[in-house]
Structure formats: C-alpha cells, structure tokens
Design an enzyme around this catalytic site. Structure first.
Site, PDB file in Angstrom:
ATOM      1  N   HIS A 157       0.823  -1.210   0.000  1.00  0.00           N
ATOM      2  CA  HIS A 157       0.000   0.000   0.000  1.00  0.00           C
ATOM      3  C   HIS A 157       0.849   1.248   0.000  1.00  0.00           C
ATOM      4  CE1 HIS A 157      -3.982  -1.823   0.693  1.00  0.00           C
ATOM      5  NE2 HIS A 157      -3.229  -2.820   1.124  1.00  0.00           N
ATOM      6  N   LYS A 169      -9.192  13.046   3.116  1.00  0.00           N
ATOM      7  CA  LYS A 169      -8.253  11.920   3.229  1.00  0.00           C
ATOM      8  C   LYS A 169      -7.317  12.229   4.386  1.00  0.00           C
ATOM      9  CE  LYS A 169      -7.039  12.622  -1.138  1.00  0.00           C
ATOM     10  NZ  LYS A 169      -6.719  11.544  -1.989  1.00  0.00           N
ATOM     11  N   ARG A 170      -6.449  11.282   4.768  1.00  0.00           N
ATOM     12  CA  ARG A 170      -5.494  11.579   5.830  1.00  0.00           C
ATOM     13  C   ARG A 170      -4.631  12.769   5.416  1.00  0.00           C
ATOM     14  NH1 ARG A 170      -5.174   7.853  10.254  1.00  0.00           N
ATOM     15  NH2 ARG A 170      -3.409   9.104  10.918  1.00  0.00           N
ATOM     16  N   LYS A 174       0.256  14.142   0.133  1.00  0.00           N
ATOM     17  CA  LYS A 174      -1.097  14.248  -0.417  1.00  0.00           C
ATOM     18  C   LYS A 174      -1.442  15.706  -0.766  1.00  0.00           C
ATOM     19  CE  LYS A 174      -3.061  10.083   1.793  1.00  0.00           C
ATOM     20  NZ  LYS A 174      -3.786   9.270   0.803  1.00  0.00           N
ATOM     21  N   THR A 204      -7.709   5.124  -2.713  1.00  0.00           N
ATOM     22  CA  THR A 204      -8.999   4.457  -2.907  1.00  0.00           C
ATOM     23  C   THR A 204     -10.157   5.440  -2.826  1.00  0.00           C
ATOM     24  OG1 THR A 204      -9.060   4.006  -0.539  1.00  0.00           O
ATOM     25  CG2 THR A 204      -8.222   2.262  -1.964  1.00  0.00           C
ATOM     26  N   LYS A 216     -14.256   6.046  -4.936  1.00  0.00           N
ATOM     27  CA  LYS A 216     -15.601   6.250  -4.394  1.00  0.00           C
ATOM     28  C   LYS A 216     -16.210   7.536  -4.957  1.00  0.00           C
ATOM     29  CE  LYS A 216     -15.456   3.407  -0.512  1.00  0.00           C
ATOM     30  NZ  LYS A 216     -14.304   2.755   0.018  1.00  0.00           N
TER      31      LYS A 216
HETATM   32  N1  PLP Z   1     -10.474   7.517   5.112  1.00  0.00           N
HETATM   33  C1  PLP Z   1     -11.730   7.098   4.886  1.00  0.00           C
HETATM   34  C2  PLP Z   1     -12.761   7.230   5.983  1.00  0.00           C
HETATM   35  C3  PLP Z   1     -12.101   6.543   3.639  1.00  0.00           C
HETATM   36  O1  PLP Z   1     -13.353   6.113   3.421  1.00  0.00           O
HETATM   37  C4  PLP Z   1     -11.094   6.441   2.617  1.00  0.00           C
HETATM   38  C5  PLP Z   1     -11.375   5.853   1.295  1.00  0.00           C
HETATM   39  O2  PLP Z   1     -12.411   5.394   0.971  1.00  0.00           O
HETATM   40  C6  PLP Z   1      -9.805   6.898   2.904  1.00  0.00           C
HETATM   41  C7  PLP Z   1      -9.526   7.446   4.147  1.00  0.00           C
HETATM   42  C8  PLP Z   1      -8.688   6.834   1.852  1.00  0.00           C
HETATM   43  O3  PLP Z   1      -8.731   7.943   1.009  1.00  0.00           O
HETATM   44  P1  PLP Z   1      -7.530   8.237  -0.063  1.00  0.00           P
HETATM   45  O4  PLP Z   1      -7.338   6.987  -0.824  1.00  0.00           O
HETATM   46  O5  PLP Z   1      -8.121   9.343  -0.922  1.00  0.00           O
HETATM   47  O6  PLP Z   1      -6.347   8.673   0.704  1.00  0.00           O
END
Ligand code: PLP
Length: 810
Positions: free
Chosen positions: A397, A538-539, A544, A649, A653
C-alpha cells in the site's frame, strides 16, 4: 451418537423451532419487542431511540447468524480451498444499514419499525463507527471482505479487536486535538465473543537445540504467554446467503502468564502484570505510514499472526483427522498436493490454503508458518519454504521506502528469538539466489537484503447514495450492476440523454442539500447550493498536498479581492471542503489543519466575498462522514506528488458517485485515465518520471510569482499565526520543496480554471459526471477479489442454496 441417533436428535431439534426466522411485519415487530424486553432489558412500553436501535440490531443479528451458521456448515462439509485475509486494520464504519441491505430486508424492517412508531434512518444514526483502521488500506480490507462474501468465496478475515479505535478528531481554535475512541462503550451487537476459541501466544525467552529421533531441532522456550480470544464478526454478501467470518483477536492474560510472581507471593504485582497483557489489543496505532521500532506494535503484529496461524492449522487438522496417525504425512495433506513433487508439476497452484497479507503488517506470518513447519511439524527447510512460496501473497500500500516497516534486529531478537533466526536463514538463501542472478554487485545485494547490514466496497454505494443507485438501476433496467459492476458501463449509452441529465442533476442536488445541512449543523456556515462543491478528504500528509489546495484557495481569494464588479460576475462560486486526521505526532500535518482553519476564518467572514468562495474543514473524517460527503461532491481533489500514492482508494468512491476528479497522474488515477479518458477529468502536474529531474534542479527550479505571493501572504501574517506557520512555509520554499508544490502550482491553477469552465457548461459537466460513474466499474473491490481469486489464490466460489440445509447434518 451414532448416525441413527444423530438424525433423530436433529429432527427433534428442527421440530422445536422454525427453520428460519420470518420477515413479515408482525414477526419483525415481535422480534424487536422481544429484544427490547429480554436483551436490552427495558420495558416494551417504554424505550428510547437508542434502546430501539439495540433491539433492532439484535433482531438483524439473529437473521445474520442464521446465514452465517449455514455458510460455516457448508464450508465445513465441502472443505474447499480457503483464502485467509490477514490485516491489522479493518475500517468497517457502521454495520446496520449495510447488513440489512445485503440481506435484502431493509424495507421490511423499515415498515415494521414505522408501525412501532420509529424511523429506520433515525435508529441507524444511533450506531457508532467501528474505526479499527487509519485510512485507505483499512477501508480496502473492509470492502474486500464484503466482496469475498458477495462472490461466494470461502474466506476468513483475521485482525485485531482494538479496544480503542482511531482517535476522534476534535478541533479547538483550529488546532487538532485527539480524543480516545472507546468504541465499545455502548456494546457491539455485531460481534460474537468465542470464549472457548483461544490460543496461547508466546513472546521473549530463549531458543535451545534439542534432539528428536536423532535429529537436531530448535526449541523455543518462551518467557511470556498471552491468551488470544476470538471475536467473530459475520460479514454478509450482497444477494447471496454466503456470510463469511471476520475473526478479530483480543488479548487476555494467560494462566501461565507470569507464574513466578504468584509463587513468590507478590499477588498485587502479579495481577497488575497480568493486566498488562491486555494492552496488546488495546490501541490502534494512529500513524498510518510510520511505525518504526515500537515493541508494542511488533507484539500486536505477532499476537494476531500467531493466533491466526494456529487457527488456520487447527481448522485444517479438524477436517483431516485421518492423517493424525501418519505425522510425516500431515503436512503433505495439509497443503495437499502442492508439496508433492509429482503433483506440483501437474497442478502447480493447487493447495488447501492461501494467505493474503494486507501490507507488511502481517508479514511475520511467513516466519511464523515457517517456524511451525520446521519446529512443530518437523519438515525440512526445503519442503517448508516450498510451501511458503505457494501459499503467501502480499499487497503493498505504499511506494515510498519510509512507508515500509523496519524492525530493529535487537527488538525482534529479544521479542521473537526463533523468528529472527528464521529470518536470517531466509535472507541468507535469498542473497545466495540473488548472487546467482546479479553476480557480486555488493551495493545492490546490500540494498536488496531483507536484513539491513550495519546500523540497525462494501456495497458501499447502496448505503451512501441510494438515490443515485435507484437512478442507475432505472436506466440500466436492472439492479444486477450492484453485483456485476461491469454493467455500469451501460450508462455510457445515455451520457447525452437529456432526461437522464435532468434526473442525474436532481440526485446530485439532493445529496448536496444533505451535505450543506451537515455543514451548517456542524459549523453554522450556510453554503450556496449553486456553488461547486469541491472536496479533498483523506489523511493529512505532505505528499497528499492538502497544502497545495489551501494555497490555491488563497490565490483564488486574492484574485477575487482584486477583481472589479464585472469580473466578479464571471467567478464560479466554490465551496471548498477539506477533511482528514493528522497523525498525533505529525507536526507539519497539524499545522496544515490549523492553516486551513485560519484561512477559512478569514474568507468566510469577508463580506466582500459572499458566496463566491467558502472554505470548510470537516472534523473527524471517518466512514460515516465519507458516506455523507462523497455523494454531495461535484469535484474531488487527489493531489499527491506523482510517484508517491501506491493506489488511493478515495478517488474510486468519488468517481462512482459521479464526481469529477482533479488529480495528478499518480496511483490509481493513471488507470482511471485509461477508463474514463483524460477529457473527462482535470489532470495536472509533473509525471512520476519528471519528478526526480525536478528535484535535482533544487534552488535553480523556477517557481511562479503567484506561488511566491501566496506563501508570502502566510509569512506576512495575513491570516495570523505567522510564527507558527514559518516552518510550514520553509518546507515548501527553495530546496526544501520536496513534494514540488511550487513546480506544480501553475499547472494546478490551470486545471482548476478548466474545472471552472466545465462547471458553467452544465450539459458538458453532467455528461462528464455520468461518464465518470460509468467508467468506475474497474475499481470495485468485487473485481479485485475476482482477479485475486483466479490469478493469485486459485480458489473457487463455494456457493450454497439454503434448501441444502437439511442435509448438512447427515
Ligand atoms: N479515510 C476514509 C474514511 C475513507 O473512506 C477512505 C477511502 O475510501 C480513505 C480514508 C482513503 O482515502 P484516499 O485513498 O483518498 O487517501
């Protein structure tokens, strides 16, 4: 009991109860009231929403357990090859809505509840999130469990049952504060405690050489023992009775934990020591990318790996008892023909188990299975390693070296002495193989050595966006796309259909209203529904680049301030939404959150700006918040510096919800371009192959004036807290700009301008939105799981029909 007696017994039991619980409104109401009275222990004449939720959850759980039992019995009878999914994190969110949808009984329960005077949605809100994970990696494991169940694969998930999930993020004066998430405070109706399923897990101690039948073998004498107790979480598939198990382990003191203290009479200290054992499963580490060198973290990893491996071996041996008399054959049976040379040639991938490691966190499983095969089953190194190579697969990952875990040798040697020996041996053989391939290139050999030399989807869319699902089903003429996601592509045929456009826009509007209400309730800020809802959730991480987003917002604000009336009329109004947690020790990430708040404070209170620009920080981003935010987004931003995001991910969505992407060519975005085309998204920034060259330019790299200007605004205290933000600004100017915010800034602004232009052309935007959703099928976890099952694990679906139920006993 002999066969006749067993059959008679089973028939008597079947006569005593209904085969399956009924789902008509009266039966459901009776069940709910029964649970109010006897499970929740409240009077059925007086109970509140939370008590009603508890009773509802237990009624749903009863139906879930029926299917779960049937599945487990079916798997036991068929004994198919199984896949074991090992992950230290599962971000499940809330369960109730997902379960009733997957079981196909949501409407029945909603009707039954309304006849009792309750609203299903209101009760569903009572549930807390199960936040047993940090971000994408953990969300992916939750989605993959759902897909494994939906596609009827015989799978078991293993993880840790943390008492404290990911911290709750509370913002005070714009600063992040962390609060413990004791998610089990109000009980968890979805888990089943298995007090009789426990395994001892060993730590510390020494390794000695002993002789068994004239052969030298290693014996690990542990210094500490802890007990792993199983908590089962049934995971139902969608549109199938298949319900698989997610088994989470909790730590409790073992009877043999520390015998010595009891013997010496220090009773109080001995009890305190025993309680310390429980700390192993008490807390989820909140850093999502660096865990270096923590003993508790290593203990957590080995604890869940050891319990899971024992459980896997036990399950195998349960169904292969006849080999007990032939110890030397146990293992050739255990991994079936995969270890017999002849069969290997004929059917190289056949075996009875496949173990999937979700990132490096469970990778000790390799050393542990090796240890069991060598020291407990007494296989030769060669045979044991051959099995390892066939049963394990691994998903990464992260693409950055700092994201890969490193364990100091002394820490590992102290906690798991036998495993360190095994890892040394694996490494020795690996380096020997490497030498054959690359020769004596010592630099490369050192880099590749395992031991460092020198210093030490759920059916998520149905839950979160039911209106869009209903619309898609209407246009595709079937609900089958929910299971067979490739069918989504059919939407392309209607991408320019005016009627669909109207309905599509209406659904987006409904979701935007929901999100706007949430923003107002949370922050008191009223936002315009005509504005583009632009989301980055996101985190929080430097790579990022939430900071790039904030700098872009400052630039936009600055431009509007300097515009005359006429130009202002042309501005596309935006509501910029940012959300995400910073790891507690990650100072720069916390500063980014604070910067977002001070910039928001300034913009949102500037009457001169009005609805043209708003900035909102959404606190405590988790799965439930994502379910609210993602369907309401028009645009979503994925800004990682190219080459840094292994996958990402969240973007999948957003895409599925008809949201347009503004993104760098990084991680999964690269495949998204292939699916939906560059014209239907806003790409910007340096490509991965250009990043290294840009970094090399260092101080000679030219950054645009616009970039320098916005950074200067922060430095000069335009938003206050200039001393606090100094180190943040230093990080992105000159040679320090490792993530290339300056180099990508102009290209980012151009992509933003292109998004504005597209948004005012409603027809074009809606078409792009439909095409985004239509092209999102490739990113469903169902598809990933199907590919893993066929290409990596070599497992088959193990479907069953419930009328077979009667034959299971016999
Ligand atoms: N945090 C939550 C609550 C999520 O639902 C997701 C992805 O579905 C993520 C983090 C990951 O997001 P990213 O891939 O944009 O960093």
């Amino acid at each position: 009991l002999d066969f006749g007696e067993r059959k008679g017994q089973a028939e008597r039991m079947l006569g005593l109860m209904d085969v399956f619980l009924k789902n008509d409104p009266i039966s459901l109401q009776k069940d709910i009231l029964h649970h109010v009275e006897y499970t929740v222990a409240r009077s059925r004449f007086s109970f509140d929403d939370f008590e009603a939720y508890q009773a509802l959850a237990h009624s749903v759980r009863d139906r879930l357990i029926e299917r779960w039992h049937d599945t487990l019995i079916h798997f036991k009878k068929e004994d198919p090859k199984r896949v074991y999914f090992l992950s230290l994190e599962f971000l499940m969110g809330r369960s109730l809505s997902n379960i009733v949808i997957n079981l196909g009984i949501r409407d029945q329960f909603a009707d039954a509840l309304s006849q009792l005077g309750f609203d299903f949605e209101v009760l569903a809100e009572q549930e807390g999130d199960a936040c047993l994970g940090n971000g994408g990696l953990a969300r992916l494991s939750a989605c993959q469990m759902d897909s494994l169940a939906t596609l009827d694969y015989p799978a078991v998930g293993y993880g840790l049952r943390y008492q404290y999930g990911l911290f709750r993020q509370v913002i005070v004066d714009g600063f992040q504060h962390e609060q413990p998430d004791y998610w089990l405070n109000f009980g968890n109706p979805w888990e089943i405690e298995r007090v009789h399923i426990t395994y001892p897990v060993k730590f510390y101690g020494t390794v000695t050489d002993e002789f068994l039948n004239g052969e030298k073998c290693k014996v690990w004498v542990p210094g500490e023992m802890v007990e792993a107790v199983a908590y089962d979480n049934p995971i139902p598939g969608y549109g199938t009775r298949n319900t698989i198990n997610l088994r989470l382990w909790a730590a409790k003191p073992s009877d043999q934990h520390d015998m010595e203290s009891f013997n010496t009479g220090d009773y109080v200290d001995a009890v305190v020591n025993r309680q310390r054992a429980e700390s192993i499963s008490s807390i989820l580490y909140p850093d999502d990318r660096s865990y270096q060198g923590k003993e508790l973290r290593l203990k957590q990893q080995y604890f869940f790996v050891s319990a899971s491996v024992q459980d896997i071996f036990r399950r195998f041996k349960d169904t292969h008892k006849k080999f007990d008399e032939f110890p030397e054959k146990v293992l050739s049976c255990m991994f079936h023909v995969s270890i017999s040379a002849e069969a290997y040639v004929e059917t190289p991938r056949i075996g009875l188990v496949a173990l999937q490691l979700n990132d490096t966190h469970p990778s000790l499983a390799i050393a542990e299975v090796m240890r069991v095969l060598l020291d407990e089953e007494h296989l030769s190194w060669h045979r044991a390693w051959d099995i390892i190579c066939k049963i394990f697969s691994f998903t990464t990952h992260t693409v950055s070296p700092e994201g890969l875990e490193k364990i100091p040798v002394d820490l590992l040697g102290n906690l798991l002495p036998r495993h360190l020996q095994i890892i040394y041996d694996i490494n020795f053989n690996f380096v020997e193989e490497l030498k054959k391939m690359i020769g004596l290139d010592y630099d490369r050999l050192t880099r590749m050595s395992i031991v460092e030399e020198g210093a030490v989807k759920r059916r998520w869319i149905v839950v979160s966006n039911p209106s869009l699902c209903a619309l898609i089903s209407k246009w595709l003429g079937t609900e089958a796309w929910i299971r067979d996601i490739d069918l989504l592509i059919g939407l392309r045929d209607y991408a320019t259909n005016a009627e669909l456009h109207q309905e599509w826009k209406m659904v987006k509007k409904v979701n935007k209203i929901r999100l706007a209400e949430y923003i107002e309730a949370m922050s008191g800020l009223k936002v315009s529904l005509d504005a583009m809802f632009d989301v980055q959730t996101k985190r929080i991480h430097e790579y990022k680049r939430q900071l790039l987003n904030i700098l872009g917002i400052i630039h936009r604000y600055d431009c509007i301030k300097n515009m005359d009336k006429n130009d202002r009329k042309k501005v596309v109004p935006r509501v910029c939404i940012i959300g995400g947690k910073a790891a507690p020790g990650y100072e720069i990430a916390k500063k980014i959150i604070k910067l977002c708040h001070v910039v928001a404070e300034r913009i949102n209170n500037d009457n001169d700006i009005g609805d043209l620009l708003k900035l909102v920080f959404i606190p405590d981003y988790n799965v439930s918040v994502a379910e609210m935010v993602i369907p309401g987004a028009d645009l979503s931003q994925h800004l990682s510096t190219a080459g840094h995001e292994a996958s990402g991910t969240g973007s999948m969505k957003f895409l599925m919800n008809g949201c347009l992407l503004l993104a760098t060519a990084d991680g999964s975005t690269i495949e998204m371009v292939e699916e939906i085309g560059q014209d239907n998204m806003f790409l910007f920034g340096a490509k991965a192959n250009e990043v290294v060259a840009l970094r090399k330019k260092g101080p000679t790299l030219k950054v645009p004036l616009q970039f320098s200007r916005v950074v200067r605004m922060i430095r000069d205290g335009h938003f206050g807290f200039e001393d606090y933000f100094k180190s943040l600004c230093d990080k992105i100017e000159g040679t320090s700009d490792y993530f290339l915010l300056g180099a990508d800034f102009m290209s980012y602004l151009e992509a933003q301008a292109a998004a504005d232009k597209a948004f005012v052309d409603e027809e074009r935007w809606t078409k792009m939105s439909i095409l985004s959703a239509a092209g999102s099928g490739r990113f469903s976890s169902d598809r990933t799981i199907q590919e893993y099952a066929e290409n990596t694990w070599d497992i088959q679906p193990c479907s069953f029909f419930f009328f077979l139920f009667f034959f299971f006993f016999f």
